[in-house]
Design a protein around this motif. Structure first.
Motif, short mmCIF file in Angstrom:
data_model
loop_
_atom_site.label_atom_id
_atom_site.label_comp_id
_atom_site.label_asym_id
_atom_site.label_seq_id
_atom_site.Cartn_x
_atom_site.Cartn_y
_atom_site.Cartn_z
N THR A 168 0.83 -1.21 0.00
CA THR A 168 0.00 0.00 0.00
C THR A 168 0.86 1.26 0.00
N TYR A 169 2.01 1.16 0.65
CA TYR A 169 2.88 2.33 0.79
C TYR A 169 3.89 2.50 -0.35
N ARG A 170 3.94 1.56 -1.29
CA ARG A 170 4.98 1.59 -2.33
C ARG A 170 5.04 2.92 -3.07
N GLU A 171 3.86 3.49 -3.35
CA GLU A 171 3.82 4.68 -4.19
C GLU A 171 4.10 5.97 -3.42
N LEU A 172 4.16 5.89 -2.09
CA LEU A 172 4.35 7.11 -1.30
C LEU A 172 5.80 7.57 -1.34
N ASN A 173 5.99 8.89 -1.39
CA ASN A 173 7.36 9.38 -1.25
C ASN A 173 7.77 9.26 0.21
N ALA A 174 9.04 9.50 0.49
CA ALA A 174 9.56 9.25 1.84
C ALA A 174 8.84 10.09 2.90
N ARG A 200 15.11 2.44 1.49
CA ARG A 200 13.79 3.04 1.74
C ARG A 200 13.67 3.48 3.20
N LEU A 201 14.13 2.65 4.12
CA LEU A 201 14.07 3.00 5.53
C LEU A 201 14.97 4.19 5.83
N ALA A 202 16.13 4.24 5.19
CA ALA A 202 17.03 5.38 5.39
C ALA A 202 16.36 6.68 4.95
N ASP A 203 15.68 6.65 3.80
CA ASP A 203 14.98 7.85 3.32
C ASP A 203 13.88 8.28 4.28
N VAL A 204 13.15 7.28 4.80
CA VAL A 204 12.04 7.59 5.71
C VAL A 204 12.56 8.16 7.03
N LEU A 205 13.62 7.57 7.57
CA LEU A 205 14.18 8.07 8.82
C LEU A 205 14.56 9.54 8.72
N GLY A 206 15.05 9.93 7.56
CA GLY A 206 15.43 11.33 7.37
C GLY A 206 14.26 12.29 7.42
N GLU A 207 13.02 11.75 7.32
CA GLU A 207 11.82 12.59 7.33
C GLU A 207 11.07 12.52 8.66
N LEU A 208 11.56 11.74 9.61
CA LEU A 208 10.87 11.56 10.89
C LEU A 208 11.45 12.46 11.97
N PRO A 209 10.64 12.82 12.98
CA PRO A 209 11.17 13.54 14.14
C PRO A 209 12.21 12.68 14.86
N GLU A 210 13.08 13.34 15.63
CA GLU A 210 14.17 12.63 16.29
C GLU A 210 13.67 11.50 17.19
N THR A 211 12.58 11.73 17.93
CA THR A 211 12.09 10.69 18.84
C THR A 211 11.66 9.45 18.09
N GLU A 212 11.03 9.64 16.92
CA GLU A 212 10.61 8.50 16.11
C GLU A 212 11.82 7.80 15.50
N GLN A 213 12.81 8.57 15.07
CA GLN A 213 14.03 7.98 14.53
C GLN A 213 14.68 7.07 15.57
N GLU A 230 24.38 3.52 6.82
CA GLU A 230 25.23 3.64 5.64
C GLU A 230 24.46 4.19 4.44
N GLU A 231 23.17 3.86 4.37
CA GLU A 231 22.36 4.32 3.24
C GLU A 231 21.86 5.75 3.42
N MET A 232 21.89 6.26 4.64
CA MET A 232 21.44 7.63 4.89
C MET A 232 22.48 8.63 4.38
N ASP A 233 22.02 9.85 4.07
CA ASP A 233 22.98 10.90 3.77
C ASP A 233 23.86 11.09 5.01
N PRO A 234 25.17 11.30 4.82
CA PRO A 234 26.05 11.40 5.99
C PRO A 234 25.60 12.43 7.02
N ASP A 235 25.05 13.56 6.56
CA ASP A 235 24.63 14.58 7.52
C ASP A 235 23.42 14.10 8.34
#
Length: 409
Positions: A168-174, A200-213, A230-235
């Motif tokens: 169901t979530y395949r089409e959603l952006n991060a 995909r999880l790395a992209d999603v983590l970058g969009e979550l609040p710190e507590t959720e991360q 490793e898959e996340m942007d270094p920053d």
């Protein structure tokens, strides 16, 4: 669009951007979806030295043809490939499956799968070659069909298993997937997060609040958490690790591949409210003898954000941060106006770069003054150490709970 049939790709050599061979393609990993939606290609299984098979995300692939597969990045994760829940191997599991041809209702066997790159840069399995059973030892009729013209391969439409939610979530952006996860009960949220592939999880983590991360990272096994970092942007990885205790942070950094961990370690040296603390250490860096054609090819890489693709930075070797002497930057608008054979070093802007210790207030004034979407960060030895992008600046200017407010709104 680019299309290739997977059985014809098996065994092809895989090359890095410098033309060096890194291995051979052994399979393609896809994620099936519900209904008639085409499966999304997640990455390639590549056999490297000592018959070790590794996973290469599709975002790293810049070219596929009858003779070779070309990658846009020479940095590879050499951890042995392990198939995750929700992943399907095209050659290993999809071929030889029995399906039904929707128009005729006849049964047939999948003999090949057509992999296609869309204009968005995403790769999908869009076509299938299927063969009906033959009679008296003869081969049956072969059909070339669109994915939606066969039945029997998609995920089931009913049920609320993790696989169905993922489909169901395949089409959603991060960003939208991050919001959807926050609306789930904690247990289900963590189940879905664990079932997502690393990129995909790395992209999603970058969009979550710190507590959720922190909550999601905490339920992952250490080895998986290191893979995702490793898959996340270094920053983004540095921001997340900065919230952990020294013991936990160092343990995860030790589990990461050294080449992936080093830029994160460098970013962790800087205060989070400075240019060094919010920059990315992986902008587009070119040598002085690179041509404009090479520069334009680099900024077309699908994994680049629009802000990072807006300009290239020219430096003396080495080309990884911290680089050799920083020479200047070239904006993409200027590159598009010049002959492709021109050296990029001949069209440089000598804009004064930011220093790593520049406070956030200075960074924001700098962006406003020069109307920029990205800016170089250069240390006191004249080396490029990274680039700040406008989205990095906005992330630090907005209130800490801005993602929560957006979700509630």
């Amino acid at each position: 669009m680019t299309r290739a049939y997977v059985s014809r790709l098996a065994g092809l050599p895989v090359f890095d951007p410098n033309g060096d061979r890194v291995g051979r393609l052994r399979d393609v990993v896809v994620a099936l979806r519900v209904g008639t939606a085409c499966p999304r290609a997640l990455g390639l299984v590549v056999e490297v030295v000592a018959r070790r098979r590794i996973f290469v995300p599709m975002g790293r692939v810049t070219g596929v043809d009858a003779g070779a597969v070309v990658l846009g990045s020479g940095t590879l994760n050499l951890k042995r490939f392990e198939q995750r829940r929700g992943e399907t191997l095209v050659l290993g599991e999809l071929l030889d499956r029995m399906v039904t041809i929707r128009e005729s209702g006849r049964r047939a066997t999948v003999v090949d799968a057509g992999l296609e790159q869309l204009r968005t840069g995403e790769w999908q399995v869009t076509r299938l070659a299927v063969q009906e059973p033959g009679r008296l030892g003869r081969r049956g009729q072969l059909h070339q069909l669109a994915w939606a013209e066969v039945a029997g391969l998609a995920l089931p439409e009913s049920g609320q298993g993790t696989e169905t939610l993922l489909a169901t979530y395949r089409e959603l952006n991060a960003a939208d997937l991050a919001h959807a996860l926050q609306d789930l009960p904690v247990k289900r949220r963590h189940e879905v997060a664990e079932a997502l592939d690393d990129q995909r999880l790395a992209d999603v983590l970058g969009e979550l609040p710190e507590t959720e991360q922190m909550g999601i990272l905490g339920v992952l096994a250490d080895a998986r958490a290191a893979d995702v970092l490793e898959e996340m942007d270094p920053d983004d990885a540095a921001d997340l690790l900065a919230e952990l205790s020294n013991v936990d942070r160092n343990r995860l950094l030790e589990l990461m591949e050294p080449d992936e961990a080093e830029p994160v370690r460098q970013l962790l040296q800087y205060s989070e409210d400075t240019a060094g603390g919010i920059m990315t250490s992986e902008p587009v860096i070119l040598a002085p003898d690179a041509t404009i054609a090479e520069a334009l090819a680099r900024v077309r890489e699908p994994e680049l954000t629009p802000s990072l693709a807006s300009q290239v930075y020219v430096c003396r070797p080495p080309s990884a941060t911290p680089t050799g002497r920083y020479l200047g930057l070239a904006h993409i608008q200027r590159l598009l106006r010049e002959p492709p054979s021109t050296l990029v070093s001949g069209v440089l802007d000598d804009l004064e770069p930011l220093r790593p210790e520049a406070p956030l207030s200075e960074v924001t004034r700098y962006f406003a003054t020069y109307n920029l979407v990205a800016a170089p960060v250069v240390d006191d030895r004249g080396r490029l150490v990274g680039a700040v992008t406008v989205d990095d600046v906005l992330d630090h200017l907005l209130p800490e709970d801005w993602r929560e407010r957006q979700r509630r709104g």
